[in-house]
Design a protein around this motif. Structure first.
Motif, PDB file in Angstrom:
ATOM      1  N   PRO A 123      12.965  -4.059  32.592  1.00  0.00           N
ATOM      2  CA  PRO A 123      11.834  -3.131  32.429  1.00  0.00           C
ATOM      3  C   PRO A 123      10.563  -3.574  33.141  1.00  0.00           C
ATOM      4  O   PRO A 123       9.472  -3.266  32.682  1.00  0.00           O
ATOM      5  CB  PRO A 123      11.638  -3.180  30.914  1.00  0.00           C
ATOM      6  CG  PRO A 123      11.976  -4.610  30.554  1.00  0.00           C
ATOM      7  CD  PRO A 123      13.009  -5.082  31.539  1.00  0.00           C
ATOM      8  N   GLY A 124      10.684  -4.302  34.228  1.00  0.00           N
ATOM      9  CA  GLY A 124       9.477  -4.678  34.970  1.00  0.00           C
ATOM     10  C   GLY A 124       8.906  -6.010  34.562  1.00  0.00           C
ATOM     11  O   GLY A 124       7.744  -6.315  34.862  1.00  0.00           O
ATOM     12  N   LYS A 125       9.712  -6.819  33.882  1.00  0.00           N
ATOM     13  CA  LYS A 125       9.229  -8.149  33.487  1.00  0.00           C
ATOM     14  C   LYS A 125       9.091  -9.024  34.736  1.00  0.00           C
ATOM     15  O   LYS A 125      10.032  -9.122  35.525  1.00  0.00           O
ATOM     16  CB  LYS A 125      10.261  -8.756  32.530  1.00  0.00           C
ATOM     17  CG  LYS A 125       9.910 -10.127  31.992  1.00  0.00           C
ATOM     18  CD  LYS A 125      10.963 -10.549  30.972  1.00  0.00           C
ATOM     19  CE  LYS A 125      10.727 -11.924  30.434  1.00  0.00           C
ATOM     20  NZ  LYS A 125      11.680 -12.267  29.356  1.00  0.00           N
ATOM     21  N   PRO A 126       7.922  -9.651  34.934  1.00  0.00           N
ATOM     22  CA  PRO A 126       7.770 -10.467  36.141  1.00  0.00           C
ATOM     23  C   PRO A 126       8.767 -11.628  36.173  1.00  0.00           C
ATOM     24  O   PRO A 126       9.108 -12.191  35.135  1.00  0.00           O
ATOM     25  CB  PRO A 126       6.336 -10.969  36.064  1.00  0.00           C
ATOM     26  CG  PRO A 126       5.732 -10.431  34.830  1.00  0.00           C
ATOM     27  CD  PRO A 126       6.725  -9.606  34.098  1.00  0.00           C
ATOM     28  N   PHE A 127       9.209 -11.971  37.374  1.00  0.00           N
ATOM     29  CA  PHE A 127      10.289 -12.953  37.516  1.00  0.00           C
ATOM     30  C   PHE A 127       9.900 -14.370  37.134  1.00  0.00           C
ATOM     31  O   PHE A 127      10.707 -15.114  36.611  1.00  0.00           O
ATOM     32  CB  PHE A 127      10.821 -12.930  38.960  1.00  0.00           C
ATOM     33  CG  PHE A 127      12.012 -12.032  39.118  1.00  0.00           C
ATOM     34  CD1 PHE A 127      11.922 -10.690  38.772  1.00  0.00           C
ATOM     35  CD2 PHE A 127      13.213 -12.515  39.591  1.00  0.00           C
ATOM     36  CE1 PHE A 127      13.019  -9.855  38.893  1.00  0.00           C
ATOM     37  CE2 PHE A 127      14.325 -11.692  39.719  1.00  0.00           C
ATOM     38  CZ  PHE A 127      14.227 -10.367  39.373  1.00  0.00           C
ATOM     39  N   ASN A 128       8.692 -14.770  37.467  1.00  0.00           N
ATOM     40  CA  ASN A 128       8.272 -16.129  37.106  1.00  0.00           C
ATOM     41  C   ASN A 128       6.746 -16.234  37.182  1.00  0.00           C
ATOM     42  O   ASN A 128       6.103 -15.412  37.841  1.00  0.00           O
ATOM     43  CB  ASN A 128       8.973 -17.182  37.996  1.00  0.00           C
ATOM     44  CG  ASN A 128       8.497 -17.146  39.424  1.00  0.00           C
ATOM     45  OD1 ASN A 128       7.367 -17.532  39.715  1.00  0.00           O
ATOM     46  ND2 ASN A 128       9.338 -16.655  40.330  1.00  0.00           N
ATOM     47  N   PRO A 129       6.169 -17.253  36.530  1.00  0.00           N
ATOM     48  CA  PRO A 129       4.699 -17.346  36.482  1.00  0.00           C
ATOM     49  C   PRO A 129       4.061 -17.926  37.741  1.00  0.00           C
ATOM     50  O   PRO A 129       2.848 -18.058  37.794  1.00  0.00           O
ATOM     51  CB  PRO A 129       4.452 -18.273  35.281  1.00  0.00           C
ATOM     52  CG  PRO A 129       5.703 -19.029  35.101  1.00  0.00           C
ATOM     53  CD  PRO A 129       6.833 -18.230  35.657  1.00  0.00           C
ATOM     54  N   MET A 130       4.873 -18.273  38.745  1.00  0.00           N
ATOM     55  CA  MET A 130       4.319 -18.876  39.964  1.00  0.00           C
ATOM     56  C   MET A 130       4.065 -17.828  41.051  1.00  0.00           C
ATOM     57  O   MET A 130       3.500 -18.138  42.092  1.00  0.00           O
ATOM     58  CB  MET A 130       5.266 -19.963  40.502  1.00  0.00           C
ATOM     59  CG  MET A 130       5.538 -21.082  39.513  1.00  0.00           C
ATOM     60  SD  MET A 130       4.087 -22.092  39.171  1.00  0.00           S
ATOM     61  CE  MET A 130       4.100 -22.141  37.384  1.00  0.00           C
ATOM     62  N   ILE A 131       4.538 -16.602  40.835  1.00  0.00           N
ATOM     63  CA  ILE A 131       4.202 -15.512  41.759  1.00  0.00           C
ATOM     64  C   ILE A 131       3.071 -14.701  41.127  1.00  0.00           C
ATOM     65  O   ILE A 131       2.809 -14.803  39.926  1.00  0.00           O
ATOM     66  CB  ILE A 131       5.421 -14.605  42.050  1.00  0.00           C
ATOM     67  CG1 ILE A 131       6.066 -14.125  40.746  1.00  0.00           C
ATOM     68  CG2 ILE A 131       6.426 -15.313  42.935  1.00  0.00           C
ATOM     69  CD1 ILE A 131       7.059 -13.006  40.908  1.00  0.00           C
ATOM     70  N   ASN A 132       2.423 -13.876  41.948  1.00  0.00           N
ATOM     71  CA  ASN A 132       1.222 -13.193  41.455  1.00  0.00           C
ATOM     72  C   ASN A 132       1.490 -12.330  40.229  1.00  0.00           C
ATOM     73  O   ASN A 132       0.700 -12.333  39.280  1.00  0.00           O
ATOM     74  CB  ASN A 132       0.590 -12.357  42.566  1.00  0.00           C
ATOM     75  CG  ASN A 132      -0.059 -13.234  43.620  1.00  0.00           C
ATOM     76  OD1 ASN A 132       0.198 -14.438  43.666  1.00  0.00           O
ATOM     77  ND2 ASN A 132      -0.875 -12.652  44.468  1.00  0.00           N
TER      78      ASN A 132
ATOM     79  N   LEU B 288       1.931  -3.646  35.904  1.00  0.00           N
ATOM     80  CA  LEU B 288       2.209  -4.478  34.715  1.00  0.00           C
ATOM     81  C   LEU B 288       1.610  -3.849  33.457  1.00  0.00           C
ATOM     82  O   LEU B 288       2.199  -3.924  32.373  1.00  0.00           O
ATOM     83  CB  LEU B 288       1.648  -5.891  34.914  1.00  0.00           C
ATOM     84  CG  LEU B 288       2.339  -6.744  35.992  1.00  0.00           C
ATOM     85  CD1 LEU B 288       1.475  -7.937  36.372  1.00  0.00           C
ATOM     86  CD2 LEU B 288       3.720  -7.201  35.512  1.00  0.00           C
ATOM     87  N   LYS B 289       0.480  -3.220  33.600  1.00  0.00           N
ATOM     88  CA  LYS B 289      -0.149  -2.556  32.454  1.00  0.00           C
ATOM     89  C   LYS B 289       0.730  -1.388  32.003  1.00  0.00           C
ATOM     90  O   LYS B 289       0.988  -1.196  30.810  1.00  0.00           O
ATOM     91  CB  LYS B 289      -1.556  -2.067  32.851  1.00  0.00           C
ATOM     92  CG  LYS B 289      -2.328  -1.406  31.727  1.00  0.00           C
ATOM     93  CD  LYS B 289      -2.797  -2.439  30.710  1.00  0.00           C
ATOM     94  CE  LYS B 289      -3.480  -1.783  29.527  1.00  0.00           C
ATOM     95  NZ  LYS B 289      -3.730  -2.756  28.446  1.00  0.00           N
ATOM     96  N   ASP B 290       1.210  -0.651  32.989  1.00  0.00           N
ATOM     97  CA  ASP B 290       2.034   0.518  32.682  1.00  0.00           C
ATOM     98  C   ASP B 290       3.312   0.126  31.947  1.00  0.00           C
ATOM     99  O   ASP B 290       3.770   0.828  31.042  1.00  0.00           O
ATOM    100  CB  ASP B 290       2.391   1.243  33.986  1.00  0.00           C
ATOM    101  CG  ASP B 290       3.204   2.493  33.724  1.00  0.00           C
ATOM    102  OD1 ASP B 290       2.667   3.421  33.089  1.00  0.00           O
ATOM    103  OD2 ASP B 290       4.395   2.520  34.104  1.00  0.00           O
ATOM    104  N   THR B 291       3.896  -1.019  32.338  1.00  0.00           N
ATOM    105  CA  THR B 291       5.165  -1.426  31.737  1.00  0.00           C
ATOM    106  C   THR B 291       4.976  -2.318  30.502  1.00  0.00           C
ATOM    107  O   THR B 291       5.948  -2.825  29.944  1.00  0.00           O
ATOM    108  CB  THR B 291       6.029  -2.174  32.777  1.00  0.00           C
ATOM    109  OG1 THR B 291       5.218  -3.165  33.411  1.00  0.00           O
ATOM    110  CG2 THR B 291       6.573  -1.223  33.827  1.00  0.00           C
TER     111      THR B 291
END
Ligand SMILES: NC(=O)CC[C@H](N)C(=O)O
Length: 329
Positions: free
Chosen positions: A119-128, A186-189
């Motif tokens: 559902p749009g979860k970012p892959f890792n905290p090292m990318i923007n 990210l806000k939308d998801t």
């Protein structure tokens, strides 16, 4: 006198410094293969031929060479500190519910995977994308409070109050269309814990913290020692959080060149587009290196490659790791 952890170790500070000076002079030449980041206008003005290094060991033993004292902004190196800060406050499970720990192989500011992988979860905290989510998770209901929490951790490790380079912050704020797009998505998801503009302010200000190689070497040293601060004599960060951060640095810290960096350098590291690299050598890795008790390493070389990593900095690190046999593998 250079202090070492074993009496058998033969290195003296002068000798280590001379090696570093020679290698810095040699690898400085590599800078012509890169260029200063231009998408943040204020970074474009850096001198691309600069290269400096600072290595700090657990007794505070420090060796430096080249432009090690030049101030630069942390940029993505700050992502390590904000991730650790968010985990310290919420616990790792809460943070990992909102950001994953998988490398992408894409550019640091890529948007493509967010919509491809529901559902749009970012892959890792090292990318923007992941870092903007993490910035939104920092405790506090305003950007000031969130930054305050982050600054306190920075200060505890480096023993210096963070200074924001306002010019770099404003310059990026005005040109942050891609990061704004990421934040809106990210806000939308549901992956932002605050408003878009607030998350961006926190994220871009943390990127604008001004440091020199010694300060990032100190952060690296505390990570090398699993969160123990040898100069304060205190466990300043939880061990399990630091271990997770180091795993992320190894797999994702050099963006889409993380695989090559692991293969050819072999140290957990985090780079930033202003040309900084923060890396570390764990203790007791190879007793014959000049830092048998482990060390933190800070590098600055503002000419970066197409992945966003310092060209001369990576090249210098390759030589150090090879000469002193300090890859973690
Ligand atoms: N790779 C980087 O250092 C990126 C940080 C930069 N502030 C950005 O968000 O684009």
């Amino acid at each position: 006198m250079f202090q070492t952890a074993t009496s058998a170790n033969k290195w003296e500070a002068q000798q280590v410094t001379e090696h570093l000076q020679r290698w810095v002079a040699y690898h400085r030449e590599q800078a012509s293969e890169g260029a200063c980041a231009s998408y943040i206008p204020a970074l474009r003005r850096a001198d691309p031929t600069q290269l400096g290094i600072c290595m700090v060991g657990p007794s505070g033993n420090k060796v430096t060479a080249g432009d090690w004292e030049v101030p630069f902004t942390m940029q993505s190196i700050s992502k390590v500190v904000s991730f650790i800060a968010a985990c310290c406050h919420h616990g790792m499970a809460y943070v990992l519910d909102r950001v994953d720990v998988e490398p992408t192989g894409d550019a640091f500011n890529s948007i493509i995977r967010l919509e491809m992988h529901k559902p749009g979860k970012p892959f890792n905290p090292m990318i923007n994308a992941g870092a903007i989510t993490v910035s939104s998770l920092l405790p506090g209901s305003t950007p000031e409070q969130k930054l305050h929490y982050l600054y306190a951790i920075f200060q505890k490790i480096t023993d210096s109050a963070p200074v924001i380079n306002e010019e770099v912050f404003v310059s990026e704020w005005m040109h942050s269309h891609r990061n704004r797009a990421l934040a809106h998505y990210l806000k939308d998801t549901g992956y932002l814990d605050c408003e878009v503009e607030e998350a961006l302010e926190v994220y871009l200000k943390q990127c604008s913290i001004q440091v020199n190689t010694e300060q990032i070497a100190l952060i690296g040293l505390v990570l090398a020692l699993d969160g123990y601060h040898p100069l304060r004599g205190e466990q300043v960060l939880p061990k399990e959080v630091v271990r997770l951060a180091k795993a992320l640095m190894l797999t994702c810290g050099m963006y889409d060149a993380s695989g090559k960096f692991a293969a050819y350098v072999g140290l957990p590291a985090k780079s930033g587009v202003s040309g900084g690299i923060m890396t570390l050598v764990p203790p007791n890795l190879r007793s014959q290196s000049p830092f048998p008790g482990g060390c933190g390493i800070g590098i600055f070389g503002p000419a970066i490659d197409s992945c966003g990593n310092s060209v001369a900095g990576v090249s210098l690190l390759k030589q150090i790791v090879h000469e002193w046999d300090i890859s973690i593998f």
